[in-house]
Write a protein that holds these residues in place. Structure first.
Motif, PDB file in Angstrom:
ATOM      1  N   LEU A 178       2.754   1.508  -3.553  1.00  0.00           N
ATOM      2  CA  LEU A 178       2.026   1.659  -4.816  1.00  0.00           C
ATOM      3  C   LEU A 178       0.906   2.688  -4.791  1.00  0.00           C
ATOM      4  CD1 LEU A 178       1.689  -2.081  -5.885  1.00  0.00           C
ATOM      5  CD2 LEU A 178       3.246  -0.380  -6.800  1.00  0.00           C
ATOM      6  N   VAL A 179       0.575   3.226  -3.640  1.00  0.00           N
ATOM      7  CA  VAL A 179      -0.599   4.097  -3.554  1.00  0.00           C
ATOM      8  C   VAL A 179      -0.196   5.493  -3.095  1.00  0.00           C
ATOM      9  CG1 VAL A 179      -2.824   4.411  -2.422  1.00  0.00           C
ATOM     10  CG2 VAL A 179      -2.089   2.132  -3.053  1.00  0.00           C
ATOM     11  N   HIS A 235      -4.916   6.847  -5.374  1.00  0.00           N
ATOM     12  CA  HIS A 235      -4.566   6.373  -6.714  1.00  0.00           C
ATOM     13  C   HIS A 235      -3.386   5.410  -6.657  1.00  0.00           C
ATOM     14  CE1 HIS A 235      -7.209   9.425  -8.355  1.00  0.00           C
ATOM     15  NE2 HIS A 235      -6.564  10.340  -7.643  1.00  0.00           N
ATOM     16  N   VAL A 236      -3.448   4.386  -7.517  1.00  0.00           N
ATOM     17  CA  VAL A 236      -2.318   3.489  -7.668  1.00  0.00           C
ATOM     18  C   VAL A 236      -1.314   4.176  -8.582  1.00  0.00           C
ATOM     19  CG1 VAL A 236      -1.550   1.253  -8.550  1.00  0.00           C
ATOM     20  CG2 VAL A 236      -3.721   1.432  -7.348  1.00  0.00           C
ATOM     21  N   ALA A 251       0.828  -1.207   0.000  1.00  0.00           N
ATOM     22  CA  ALA A 251       0.000   0.000   0.000  1.00  0.00           C
ATOM     23  C   ALA A 251       0.864   1.259   0.000  1.00  0.00           C
ATOM     24  CB  ALA A 251      -0.933  -0.002   1.203  1.00  0.00           C
TER      25      ALA A 251
END
Length: 104
Positions: free
Chosen positions: A58-59, A63-64, A55
């Motif tokens: 990547l976040v 938004h990813v 998390a």
């Protein structure tokens, strides 16, 4: 969300956490000593830490995002699979992330 709603949510969440913790004291000890439950309990911290790392890696907000952090995670994963010492993993991931960030 209003301030009073935030306090209500905080209070309700705290009460729920306390109730769950209190419920744990009423579970019979022989249930907790079951080997299958012991194996599951040993894996829970690994799953939670893995989810946290993914998390955070990547976040961004909601938004990813695929950016320099993913390169650092990839290098860290490779070094861990190669059984590198932990300081080497941290420095390798940080250096890779910094290089990719500067190249971008």
């Amino acid at each position: 969300m209003s301030t009073s709603a935030s306090w209500i949510v905080l209070g309700a969440t705290s009460a729920l956490c306390f109730a769950i913790k209190l419920l744990g004291y009423f579970i019979p000890e022989n249930w907790l000593a079951h080997p299958r439950l012991q194996r599951i309990n040993a894996l829970i911290p690994i799953a939670l830490l893995s989810a946290l790392v993914m998390a955070e890696g990547l976040v961004t907000k909601t938004h990813v995002v695929i950016d320099h952090r993913l390169a650092g995670l990839a290098v860290a994963t490779g070094l861990l699979m190669a059984r590198a010492p932990f300081p080497v993993v941290v420095v390798g991931a940080a250096a890779t992330s910094a290089v990719v960030w500067h190249l971008h």
